[in-house]
Design a protein around this motif. Structure first.
Motif, PDB file in Angstrom:
ATOM      1  N   PRO A 339      35.396  21.859  42.062  1.00 35.35           N
ATOM      2  CA  PRO A 339      35.665  21.174  40.793  1.00 35.35           C
ATOM      3  C   PRO A 339      36.806  21.809  40.008  1.00 35.35           C
ATOM      4  CG  PRO A 339      33.309  21.605  41.043  1.00 35.35           C
ATOM      5  CD  PRO A 339      34.015  22.344  42.137  1.00 35.35           C
ATOM      6  N   MET A 340      37.069  23.098  40.243  1.00 38.36           N
ATOM      7  CA  MET A 340      38.098  23.773  39.482  1.00 38.36           C
ATOM      8  C   MET A 340      39.356  24.051  40.310  1.00 38.36           C
ATOM      9  SD  MET A 340      36.850  23.844  36.603  1.00 38.36           S
ATOM     10  CE  MET A 340      36.493  24.903  35.226  1.00 38.36           C
ATOM     11  N   GLN A 349      39.301  14.203  37.469  1.00 38.64           N
ATOM     12  CA  GLN A 349      38.804  14.723  36.208  1.00 38.64           C
ATOM     13  C   GLN A 349      39.704  14.304  35.036  1.00 38.64           C
ATOM     14  OE1 GLN A 349      35.925  16.500  36.340  1.00 38.64           O
ATOM     15  NE2 GLN A 349      35.906  16.228  34.130  1.00 38.64           N
TER      16      GLN A 349
ATOM     17  N   LEU B 232      30.648  27.065  36.532  1.00 38.59           N
ATOM     18  CA  LEU B 232      30.208  25.790  35.971  1.00 38.59           C
ATOM     19  C   LEU B 232      31.176  24.687  36.376  1.00 38.59           C
ATOM     20  CD1 LEU B 232      29.262  26.715  32.287  1.00 38.59           C
ATOM     21  CD2 LEU B 232      27.713  26.271  34.189  1.00 38.59           C
ATOM     22  N   PRO B 234      33.053  21.104  35.508  1.00 42.65           N
ATOM     23  CA  PRO B 234      33.589  20.613  34.229  1.00 42.65           C
ATOM     24  C   PRO B 234      32.546  19.894  33.386  1.00 42.65           C
ATOM     25  CG  PRO B 234      35.165  20.224  35.968  1.00 42.65           C
ATOM     26  CD  PRO B 234      33.934  20.792  36.627  1.00 42.65           C
ATOM     27  N   ILE B 237      30.437  22.251  31.563  1.00 38.09           N
ATOM     28  CA  ILE B 237      31.103  22.899  30.432  1.00 38.09           C
ATOM     29  C   ILE B 237      31.066  21.990  29.212  1.00 38.09           C
ATOM     30  CG2 ILE B 237      33.344  23.707  29.577  1.00 38.09           C
ATOM     31  CD1 ILE B 237      33.916  24.739  32.386  1.00 38.09           C
ATOM     32  N   PHE B 238      31.202  20.687  29.444  1.00 41.85           N
ATOM     33  CA  PHE B 238      31.215  19.772  28.306  1.00 41.85           C
ATOM     34  C   PHE B 238      29.882  19.773  27.563  1.00 41.85           C
ATOM     35  CE2 PHE B 238      34.746  17.634  30.723  1.00 41.85           C
ATOM     36  CZ  PHE B 238      35.729  18.084  29.860  1.00 41.85           C
TER      37      PHE B 238
END
Lengths: 351, 381
Positions: A339-340, A349, B232, B234, B237-238
């Motif tokens: 995801p990152m 995203q 985490l 995204p 995180i939100f």
């Protein structure tokens, strides 16, 4: 497992230690990826790395007013592959050394003889530390990894070898504020010594303290390996072993103390002469700021501990210390950085 | 990012007029923050990502392992203005001031009804004039969306992905000396008192502050870990971002000084907000300074002590006295910011808020966007 829970009942007041929890910063995985592609390629050789742990923190939950102890964390950052001398350590932290073994396939990662790897690490620690009297390898760790570079998934498993005392250490009384036994001025001196006693500008992992002969409110300190010299002629109740405690738990102290105690037991047992009637004074150092009676009331804790009988100091004690996974089992962990890191996922995203 | 590179570096400071600061002032404010709260440290950038308008060893500020005890969404924080109110109400002469700063959100029951004026002072990125009363519902919409899109993946560990290699025989005997896992979520003191704290899942964040050259303000970056210290996602995180800002002002972007992605609060409204917050804070500081000047003689010997004895006046008291002309270690350490606006004030002994304080105030503002992440270091210890 049920029987083990029964065994850990309150029969014996065992001194208990909070295992380390590994925290791997994403920058580390990033560095590992680069290293794997550019340098290691297919090599599975062990690579020296380093990590750090800091004095445990507790925060007050603003909703309930309760104090919440944060984890007993060992942090591996993106600087882990650099020489520790070139890295600015995180504030209030102890730098420890470790070995990374990265495997090329998930099968290699799965099938490697982990018991053997662990035992070899422990044996090496024993040889480097307890046979030579140099405590600098007391906190070595082992990390095995498999990096699935296409999926940005990283499988990893830490081991923090700790020599288990047999019979185990027992508590005399309960953890109490250190300020009950050491005056504020003494705590200030210890604080100063911890912060100047480390190498590479990190803090000292352990030190010894005793009241000064001339002024009992002033304290003298010495590095751990001077135990026999420093405490010769000092009565047992005035000897203090101090270590920066990565745990903020009210009852359990951090993992590093285990090997500190083993070191004292095996390398300095004649001076230490630990027995139920002559316990060892331990201070779990939890003060980040200089303790003072007004602005920063001391948080460090104190306890007396002993072993019921001396172990055979000629035999190497067994070691334990594989980290458990989030399910509480002995097993590896996985960090999913897709995801990152994955460009495709990131494009999704973006709104 | 292109705009950021093309923008000229701000040279002249008028931070009280427009809320923006120069790189020099960013460094001065960062020095002060790192001095006052050593959890913050200056960091170098990746060699290829060093920005030349900042010193190489002071590219950004970092603090690690910032705790986040519960989700902002679970608290329905909506009244960002309350934080600003608190800040103004700080009274350096009261004995318990430190607590006042600490307890920005303390004991606040979840708002039952919503006052649309609550956040009028903290401009929102997108919808200044929209009816703020709808925010709560928009959050629940977001949450609903979340639970549909990422339902199983979001919280349940990817056990299936981990090779099946539980090794029961690995450590033969049960190790009694190892404390049973209390989990980071198990606060010892609390559980002993029989409170149900199992609901706490303590996340931690690495928090970075960079200087945004285009917007001429600091910019905050967050990298989070769950209670098992896994990164985490995204959407997770939100959950720690207040309702007004989740999915709007907070986005996942490339961190400018390394190759990683992190969540960031977009700085497009920072200057505007900071201007307002500074105005209030400054008015308060001026007030205090005038009082100090009018009443007693400037306490010069006490001023240097002030910073060292926070017990008497709290750290703010010390800092305020520093502003009034005392010498404290931080004054020596901190380079004199260029163009400190002292001349704007008729009474030259009353200088108001100094730019050194900018980041401390900035973090208070950021705390309103990420209310459960304890970025405000003044509350950390």
């Amino acid at each position: 497992m049920a029987s083990s829970a029964a065994n850990t009942g309150s029969a014996k007041p065992l001194l208990q230690f909070t295992p380390f929890s590994s925290t791997v910063q994403p920058a580390f995985w990033h560095e590992l990826t680069n290293l794997k592609i550019d340098v290691l390629r297919l090599s599975q050789d062990a690579i020296p790395i380093h990590a750090s742990y800091s004095i445990g923190r507790a925060v007050v939950d603003r909703e309930t007013g309760m104090e919440v102890a944060l984890g007993c964390n060992l942090v591996v950052s993106g600087d882990a592959f650099k020489d520790p001398k070139d890295v600015k350590p995180a504030p209030n932290s102890v730098t420890v050394r470790g070995v990374l073994k990265n495997f090329n396939t998930i099968e290699d990662f799965k099938n490697v003889n982990k018991q053997e790897m662990f035992n070899n690490t422990a044996k090496e620690m024993w040889a480097k530390t307890l046979q030579t009297g140099d405590p600098s390898h007391l906190f070595d760790f082992l990390l095995i990894t498999f990096a699935d570079l296409k999926k940005y998934k990283y499988y990893y498993w830490f081991a923090f070898p700790a020599f288990a005392a047999s019979p185990p250490w027992e508590k005399q009384g309960e953890w109490a504020p250190a300020v009950d036994v050491v005056p504020i001025k003494g705590l200030e001196a210890i604080h100063k010594a911890i912060h100047s006693g480390g190498s590479d500008s990190s803090i000292a992992a352990a030190l010894l303290a005793k009241p000064s002969a001339n002024d009992p409110t002033a304290y003298e300190t010495a590095p751990l390996n001077k135990f026999s010299d420093f405490f010769a002629g000092t009565p047992g109740e005035k000897r203090f072993v101090v270590f920066p405690d990565p745990s903020a738990h009210s009852q359990h102290v951090g993992w590093p103390l285990r090997n500190i105690l083993t070191y004292i037991l095996f390398n300095h047992h004649q001076t230490a002469a630990i027995s139920p009637s002559s316990p060892l004074n331990i201070i779990a150092w939890r003060d980040i700021d200089t303790p003072s009676s007004s602005s920063h009331p001391p948080k460090s804790l104190y306890i007396k501990a002993y072993v019921p009988s001396l172990p055979d100091t000629s035999a190497v004690p067994a070691a334990v210390g594989w980290e458990k996974n989030p399910a509480g089992k002995l097993g590896p962990r996985m960090a999913d950085l897709a995801p990152m890191m994955d460009p495709k996922r990131l494009a999704d995203q973006a709104v | 990012a292109v705009r950021d590179i093309l923008s000229p570096v701000l040279r002249e400071s008028k931070f009280k007029e427009h809320g923006r600061i120069t790189p020099e002032e960013f460094v001065a404010a960062g020095d002060f923050l790192a001095y006052k709260f050593p959890v913050w440290t200056w960091e170098k950038a990746d060699p290829s990502k060093t920005r030349d308008f900042l010193p190489a060893d002071k590219q950004f500020l970092l603090t690690r392992g910032v705790p986040c005890l519960r989700r902002a969404t679970s608290l329905a924080y909506t009244d960002a203005d309350e934080d600003a109110e608190r800040m103004v109400s700080v009274d350096p002469s009261s004995t318990n001031k430190e607590d006042e700063w600490v307890e920005t959100h303390a004991g606040r029951p979840p708002p039952i009804h919503h006052n649309p004026h609550d956040i009028s002072d903290i401009p929102d990125a997108d919808d200044h004039d929209s009816d703020h009363g709808h925010h709560t519902s928009s959050v629940s919409k977001h949450m609903a969306k979340l639970s549909i899109s990422g339902a199983p993946a979001a919280h349940i560990p990817d056990i299936d992905d981990i090779p099946d290699m539980e090794e029961e025989g690995l450590e033969g005997d049960v190790d009694d000396a190892a404390a049973a896992p209390t989990a980071t979520s198990g606060p010892s003191a609390a559980t002993e008192e029989g409170k149900n704290t199992n609901l706490l899942s303590v996340r931690t964040y690495d928090v970075m502050i960079t200087y945004d050259k285009h917007y001429q303000t600091p910019r905050i970056w967050l990298y989070g870990y769950d209670e098992n210290r896994r990164p985490l996602k995204p959407e997770q995180i939100f959950e720690d971002v207040s309702a007004e800002h989740a999915y709007k002002t907070v986005t996942i972007e490339q961190f400018p000084h390394s190759s990683l992605q992190a969540a960031s609060v977009h700085p497009c409204k920072h200057a505007e907000v900071m201007k307002k917050v500074i105005e209030r804070f400054n008015a308060h500081v001026l007030d205090e300074q005038r009082k100090a000047n009018g009443g007693l003689a400037p306490p010069s010997p006490a001023a240097s002590k002030g910073a060292k004895e926070p017990s008497k006046k709290g750290w703010l008291g010390g800092a305020l006295r520093k502003v009034t002309g005392g010498t404290s270690p931080s004054t020596e350490k901190t380079p004199e910011p260029t163009g400190t606006p002292g001349a704007e004030f008729v009474d030259d002994s009353v200088e108001g808020m100094r730019v050194d304080f900018y980041l401390v105030v900035f973090l208070k503002f950021i705390a309103s966007i990420v209310p459960t992440i304890e970025v405000d270091s003044t509350a950390a210890f």
